[in-house]
Each structure stands twice: as structure tokens, then as C-alpha cells.
Design an enzyme around this catalytic site. Structure first.
Site, PDB file in Angstrom:
ATOM      1  N   ASP A 290      45.225  42.402  42.171  1.00 41.71           N
ATOM      2  CA  ASP A 290      44.444  41.693  41.174  1.00 41.71           C
ATOM      3  C   ASP A 290      44.393  42.572  39.913  1.00 41.71           C
ATOM      4  OD1 ASP A 290      42.960  39.856  39.833  1.00 41.71           O
ATOM      5  OD2 ASP A 290      41.407  39.636  41.351  1.00 41.71           O
TER       6      ASP A 290
HETATM    7  C1  BGC Z   1      41.100  37.410  38.817  1.00 41.58           C
HETATM    8  C2  BGC Z   1      42.290  36.757  39.481  1.00 41.58           C
HETATM    9  C3  BGC Z   1      43.290  36.315  38.460  1.00 41.58           C
HETATM   10  C4  BGC Z   1      43.678  37.500  37.614  1.00 41.58           C
HETATM   11  C5  BGC Z   1      44.753  37.203  36.604  1.00 41.58           C
HETATM   12  C6  BGC Z   1      41.494  38.430  37.789  1.00 41.58           C
HETATM   13  O1  BGC Z   1      40.418  38.829  37.016  1.00 41.58           O
HETATM   14  O2  BGC Z   1      40.296  38.005  39.800  1.00 41.58           O
HETATM   15  O3  BGC Z   1      41.855  35.698  40.274  1.00 41.58           O
HETATM   16  O4  BGC Z   1      44.396  35.737  39.081  1.00 41.58           O
HETATM   17  O5  BGC Z   1      42.531  37.971  36.949  1.00 41.58           O
HETATM   18  O6  BGC Z   1      44.298  36.481  35.539  1.00 41.58           O
END
Ligand code: BGC
Length: 764
Positions: A290
Site C-alpha cells: 500500500d
Molecule cells: C489506500 C489504498 C489505495 C492506495 C493507492 C492508499 O492510501 O490505502 O487502498 O489503493 O492508497 O491510491
């Protein structure tokens, strides 16, 4: 032609030969793919290999903390494996051109995006979608999302989000499918298949990413990013099923979660990523972190960037989102013996495999079409489907005196902070939404009644009296605060209300009141809105409350005082029309809750599939001394898992089992009669639960093991069957062996997790 593009062409030619020999199925010929990747990797420098592991922030980024920086230059140097959250074919095409024509080896980029519940045609938030229990429609929503996203150049979505959540304080409950692992697994499979199609061959099939692995939905106190700690038995029995289902459905990628598991952050948790996901479940896609999850391990206290990056790689993480840990430190770690070349190569290979399976080596521009971008996005057909699905997601919680559906006549007041906002219709995590194209509820209601009724509007109140809280809950261009005083707003609303025949009160949360980083310590209706509601009720006019929410909210007071309440979540781009469809009875509501709605904050986490304890209460309504309960509250939620009303009524009778004994290789059929005893033809979601009466470990009081959405005409009876095989009886015992233990099982069927008929059988 530049040297780099000559080399690229050679790589492409080799890929074409490989594709040709494996026929239609690009992913079918493993040996051809392996040969292609062996050859390519044989020519890659260490820097180019680390580049493939790098997923930096892009200029259009909407999330997280990192700053973007000259992506184009990095791409041309082969320092980037993919980019994400860029909207628009033109920009994507340019970056892909740089990768293919200007980088030495011409390796194409992956283009990812958070296409969580649709692209420009936005479907209801995932929690809403799950309340349809309609896996066919949900798969279809993912399919349409894939068609639209791919038409805009996206080949990889960071979805499905399959984190089980039992704690409504957690804002990201909105992005998942609720509290149940069985339903969650079914939805996970449906979405992966919807996105990826059969084999990723077509240019409208995109790679899924199951997230957030794992257990992200169980943070202490419901606080986002917080510590998760639970027994392995609970992980396997109550939380893992949707991830495993996504793996088994062939999801091309997984995303690690931010939280720790057994004290070790998921991103560096070798047990989780390698032992469980790859070895036990046999899954062979690639794992992306993530957003900045690697560098966040510095804050977790696991060491400096070099240390945590090495830990992540060794645990089985393949791609680094934004932290610049892999690109920035792995070369040094290799020198110092912290990681070895085999570990780096394994990660590089998995990413190249994904690109190969997507067909990007064969055609890096496979997903890039200015033409499709014009014709395939936000089409009338897609919008119609989104509208139809949305109508299935609303949950009718109360309907005293059959106040709903409303007549399309007289004077209808639409009042509330959610009544006339466009930006808040799609809901959280709708990166590609084009809110200016969507209708507000007020517009939807007006269009539905045409000239048969008069529709009037007043805002009535702000979201909350606390301006700072409101700012936190209305970010990303979704600002909605009115500078008038509470008294002025209320006075206007009351004059509109008093001159009307009926009031639709559009209350609840804004889009960003739930979602990422939007945990709430109090999930009841905000102060000003409650005061508005009280004043509207005091006019004596009938009030229908539409509760907008990204999570279950506490509606105890409302359920006592408001005659009709429907939870509408955030219904997506077509929400306004869909709500009007249901409010006026053109469509009968059929959604059922997939998360229990608590009575109060204190009973959270509240969920239906709990253990019995050694001191269960005999009846839930009253306090019982020395029994497991609260001195001041029942244990049960206000509205249970599976609950939802219709405009018609369904009567359940005659639950029967085809036998009272079952062998391990046999099966039993459970049948229940469901009669539509009301006046509307309607869909009903029939639910089957099982309880393992005696086990070597304590077992839940019930677990969902089957569900069917059936359409039953008014006055007719359907017999709904469920086949029970031994697989439905298995669980992970104390030793984490997946077993069905002989003995008695109770089978229950009904309209929700509380109103159930029961029969028993014995597993021999
Ligand atoms: C979130 C994810 C997301 C990623 C990319 C993160 O802050 O937890 O769910 O896919 O950002 O945007």
C-alpha cells in the site's frame, strides 16, 4: 530509429513469437513466457530490475503523503515499473511512449488506478453494493468498471477491497463488503472475475488487486492504520476467506495492508505473504505494497529505510508503492548481503509476468485508445445498469404505516445537507468520478415526478455545527458548508416543510465522512442534523429519512421517532434517479444489511457470527446478572446482519431437510417456503445459516452458508433450496487444520440473521 526502440522491437518480436505459439491464451504458455522473461532479464541491469519494482507517485495523485517528481525522466531511465491514478489516455499514452521508446529495454509500464466502485459511471460504494447480495450484478459492476477504466488506458485496478469489518467506527467499512466472510468471499470472486474476465486477453479486461492483505478492517478502536492483533484461528475462520477467494479466482496482484499482524507489519510479514498466500494458497501473482507502506515501517519501529525495504523484499513483497525503498536502497542491501539476487529476481519476474499476461509486451498500447475513451465511458447503457444495481443496495430499515412508497403528487419537500449536493453522490474513493455530470437528489426527485407534483428544497442544516469537523469530512472538492446560521437554515427549512405534504429528509454523512482516514469516535447523526430532524418531525408532516452513510451509523433515536428510514449509502453516479425509483415505488427495495447496525457506541464491535460464551443471555431484552451482557444495553444490534424490509411482506415456513444424517461425501438439501404475502412483486434475499453444535473449538452461534436472491410475485410461494455439502461444515480447528467434525449441526433459514427457522442433522 533509436537504439532503445530497436532493442524494444526485438523484445516485442520475441514476445509475439511466444504468443503465437501459445495460441489465444496469452497466459497459457508458461514455458514461452518463462523463456521470454529469462531472455529479457538476462539483459537487465540491476538498476533496471529495481526500476520494475518501483511504483512511484504520479502527478495526479490523490492520496497519501509523498510528493511526485519528474516521472517522465525516471521512466526514460527505466526506473519505474508502473504508475497510478492518472486519468486520461493522452497522459498515459505519453508515459507509455517514453517507457517503450526512450528507456533502454522498452519495457512497458503498468497503469494502475483506484477504480473501486466504477470509473466515471460510478456504482454504489462497495458496502452498499454488498447489500444487494447480488453477485451477478456486482460482477457486472466490476466488468463495466473494467470496460471504462481500460478505455482510459488503465490496465490494473486496486480493487477488490475485501477486508472484513465488524467495527463501524472504521471509515473504510465503506470500501468493503461488510462483516461476513462467506458473502465477502463470494463478492471477492465475482469482482475479480468481473475485472479480469476469463484470461485478461481482451483489451477491456484489467488486472485485479485484492487488498488490503491482511486484516486491515480490524484495527484497534476502529482507528485507521491502527494495530491489528487476533488469534490465527480467528484470522483463518473469520477474516481470510475473501482474500483466499480472490487468490483462487486468479487475481493478478495483492496489496499489503498498513497494519501489523502478530506485531510484524503486513508488508514485512513473511508468514503472511509467503507461507500463507503463496505456499498454502498456491497463489502466484505479484504483491504490491500500500501507499508508502515500506517507509511507514520506520514509524512502526522496524528500522531505517534500507532495513525495512530488505525486510519487505524478503517477506515476499514485489513492488514498492511510493516509498522509494526498493529503488533507493536494495542495491546497497545487495552489496551488504542483506538481500540476495535471487530475491530481487523473483520479484522482478513476477512483475514482468503480470505485464506479459496482460499482453503488454505484445502491444504496450493495448489499453490505449483515444477512440474508446470517447465511446466507452459513462455510456447510457452503463448508467442504466448502475441505476438498476443502486436500487438493489438501499436498505429499508423502517416503514411505519407503509409511508413508502410516496405518491408522485402534491408538494414534496426535499430537505437536508445531502439533498442538493452533486459531489457527494458518488461516495468515497471514486478517483475518476465526474461529479459535475451527476444529479443531486433534489434533481432526481424532480425528474421522477415531472409535472405531477411540486418539489421544493431547503438545505436545513450544515453537516455538523462543528466547522472544523465538517472541513475534515468534506475534502477533495466536496466542500458543502453554508455560511448562514443554524437558525436561518432551520427557519428556511421549516417554512418549506410546513407548506408541503411530505418531507424527504436527506441526512447523514458526506462522502468523506467515511472512507480512508475518516474513522469516527461517534457514528450517530451529527448534532445540527438531529435538531433539524426533530424540528421537521415536530411539523407533524410525514417524514421519510434517507440516511446517506459510508458505514452503519447509529439510528436508535431515529428508529423510535421517524416513521420511515431508508439507508441509501452512497449510490454512485446514478444515485439520485435510483433513490427516486425506490422512493416512488417504481422499484421495490430489496437490500439487506451486510454489517450489523449498532444501538450505541459501546457495543461495537457487534456482529452476528459471535461465539456463545459460557454465559449467554437467555433473552436479549433484559439485563441478566452474571450473564454476558451490558447493564445498560441489549447485546443485539439495532438492525441485525441480513436485515432489510420490502414494500411487500414475505412469510417463511416449512424449513425441511432432505435427511437427518449426512456422510462426509454426501449432501443434504435444505428447503424453505417463502410466500410473498403482500401487494408487490418483489425480490427477497433468502439466507441460510449453519451452527456447528459441538466442536473441538467453540463455534459461532451461526454462520452464513448460503443466500439466494429470488423474485416472487405477489401472492405466490417459492420453495428455495440450498445444498449442504461437507465443505460448508469445515472450519480451522485449534491446530489450524481445515476439518468438518462429526456431530450435530443446526440449519437455519430466514429473511435475516435473527428471524430464523431451524432444523438439525448429524454429520457421521
Ligand atoms: C489506500 C489504498 C489505495 C492506495 C493507492 C492508499 O492510501 O490505502 O487502498 O489503493 O492508497 O491510491
Amino acid at each position: 530509429m533509436k537504439l532503445k526502440s530497436i532493442i524494444y522491437s526485438a523484445a516485442a518480436a520475441l514476445a509475439l513469437t511466444a504468443m503465437a505459439s501459445c495460441g489465444q491464451k496469452q497466459s497459457g504458455g508458461d514455458s514461452e513466457m518463462n523463456a521470454f522473461i529469462d531472455e529479457l532479464m538476462g539483459r537487465m541491469t540491476l538498476e533496471e530490475k529495481l526500476g520494475q519494482l518501483n511504483l512511484p507517485a504520479s502527478d495526479d495523485i490523490v492520496t497519501g503523503q509523498a510528493q511526485s517528481s519528474n516521472i517522465g525522466t525516471m521512466v526514460s531511465k527505466g526506473q519505474v515499473g508502473g504508475v497510478f491514478n492518472i486519468k486520461g489516455v493522452a497522459k498515459i499514452k505519453e508515459l507509455q511512449r517514453i517507457a517503450v521508446e526512450e528507456s533502454r529495454l522498452g519495457i512497458p509500464l503498468l497503469f494502475g488506478m483506484d477504480v473501486i466502485h466504477g470509473y466515471e459511471t460510478v456504482f454504489p460504494i462497495p458496502l452498499g453494493l454488498s447489500c444487494s447480495w447480488d453477485t451477478t450484478a456486482i460482477e457486472r459492476s466490476a466488468r463495466i468498471a473494467a470496460i471504462e477504466a481500460s478505455a482510459a488506458g488503465i490496465c490494473w485496478t486496486f480493487s477488490p477491497m475485501v477486508d472484513i469489518c465488524r467495527d463501524a467506527r472504521w471509515g473504510r467499512a465503506s470500501e468493503g463488503s461488510g462483516e461476513d466472510p462467506f458473502l465477502g468471499a463470494a463478492i471477492s470472486r465475482a469482482m475479480v472475475h468481473g475485472y479480469q474476465g476469463d484470461n485478461l486477453e481482451r483489451n477491456d479486461e484489467i488486472m485485479a488487486c485484492v487488498k488490503h492483505f491482511a486484516l486491515y478492517g480490524a484495527p484497534d478502536g476502529g482507528r485507521d492504520y491502527n494495530t491489528v492483533d487476533m488469534s490465527r484461528q480467528r484470522m483463518f475462520n473469520e477474516y481470510f476467506a475473501p482474500y483466499k477467494a480472490g487468490a483462487e479466482a486468479g487475481a493478478g496482484s495483492f496489496m499489503t495492508s498498513f497494519n501489523t499482524i502478530d506485531g510484524v507489519p503486513a508488508t514485512a510479514n513473511r508468514w503472511l505473504l509467503t507461507d500463507v498466500l503463496r505456499d498454502q494458497w498456491g497463489w502466484n501473482g505479484f504483491i504490491v505494497t500500500d501507499y508508502t507502506a515500506i517507509s511507514e515501517m520506520i514509524e512502526h519501529g522496524l528500522g531505517d529505510l534500507q532495513t525495512v525495504s530488505a525486510l519487505a523484499l524478503k517477506a515476499g513483497t514485489d513492488m514498492d508503492m511510493v516509498a522509494d525503498g526498493f529503488n533507493g536502497t536494495l542495491a546497497k542491501s545487495l552489496d551488504e548481503g542483506l538481500v540476495d539476487m535471487g530475491q530481487i529476481d523473483a520479484a522482478v519476474r513476477r512483475i514482468l509476468e503480470a505485464k506479459y499476461k496482460l499482453g503488454l509486451f505484445k502491444d504496450p498500447y493495448k489499453y490505449i485508445s483515444e477512440e474508446r475513451e470517447k465511446t466507452d465511458i459513462y455510456t447510457p447503457e452503463h448508467r442504466l445498469e448502475a441505476r438498476k444495481i443502486a436500487t438493489e443496495t438501499f436498505v429499508l430499515l423502517k416503514n411505519e404505516g407503509n409511508l413508502l412508497p410516496l405518491q408522485k403528487s402534491g408538494r414534496i419537500a426535499v430537505i437536508g445537507p445531502l439533498a442538493n449536493t452533486r459531489a457527494n453522490m458518488p461516495g468515497t474513493w471514486s478517483v475518476a468520478a465526474a461529479a459535475e455530470k451527476y444529479k443531486t437528489l433534489y434533481e432526481g426527485v424532480r425528474d421522477a415526478v415531472g409535472d405531477r407534483a411540486t418539489v421544493v428544497y431547503a438545505k436545513g442544516s450544515n453537516l455538523t455545527a462543528d466547522a472544523e469537523l465538517e472541513a475534515n469530512a468534506t475534502m477533495f472538492g466536496r466542500e458543502m458548508r453554508d455560511e448562514r446560521s443554524e437558525q436561518q437554515l432551520l427557519a428556511e427549512a421549516l417554512s418549506v416543510a410546513r407548506s408541503s405534504d411530505v418531507i424527504i429528509a436527506a441526512l447523514g454523512e458526506s462522502s468523506e465522512f467515511s472512507g480512508e482516514s475518516s474513522s469516527r469516535s461517534d457514528i450517530s447523526l451529527p448534532d445540527t442534523q438531529r435538531r433539524l430532524l426533530e424540528a421537521l418531525l415536530a411539523t407533524g408532516k410525514p417524514v421519510v429519512m434517507l440516511n446517506f452513510s459510508g458505514r452503519p451509523t447509529i439510528l436508535s433515536w431515529e428508529s423510535e421517532h421517524v416513521p420511515a428510514i431508508m439507508n441509501v449509502w452512497f449510490g454512485g453516479s446514478e444515485a439520485a434517479d435510483a433513490i427516486a425509483d425506490v422512493v416512488f415505488g417504481d422499484v421495490v427495495p430489496s437490500g439487506k444489511l451486510t454489517m450489523s447496525m449498532p444501538r450505541n457506541m459501546g457495543q461495537i464491535p457487534v456482529y452476528y457470527n459471535h461465539f456463545n460464551t459460557g454465559r449467554p443471555k437467555q433473552q436479549d431484552v433484559k439485563f441478566e446478572k452474571f450473564r454476558s451482557g451490558y447493564i445498560d444495553s441489549p447485546n443485539s444490534p439495532l438492525y441485525p446482519f441480513g436485515y432489510g424490509l420490502s414494500y411487500t411482506t414475505f412469510d417463511y415456513s416449512d424449513l425441511t431437510l432432505s435427511a437427518t444424517e449426512m456422510t462426509a461425501d454426501g449432501s443434504i438439501r435444505a428447503s424453505v417456503k417463502v410466500t410473498n404475502s403482500g401487494k408487490y412483486d418483489a425480490d427477497e434475499i433468502v439466507q441460510l445459516y449453519i451452527r456447528d453444535m459441538v466442536g473441538t473449538s467453540a463455534r459461532p452461534v451461526k454462520e452464513l452458508k448460503g443466500f439466494k436472491r429470488v423474485h416472487i410475485k405477489a401472492g405466490e410461494t417459492a420453495v428455495v433450496d440450498f445444498d449442504i455439502t461437507v465443505d460448508l461444515l469445515k472450519y480451522y480447528n485449534f491446530e489450524l487444520e481445515y476439518v468438518a467434525e462429526p456431530g450435530e449441526f443446526a440449519v437455519m433459514a430466514g429473511p435475516d440473521s435473527e428471524r430464523l427457522q431451524s432444523q438439525t442433522f448429524t454429520l457421521k
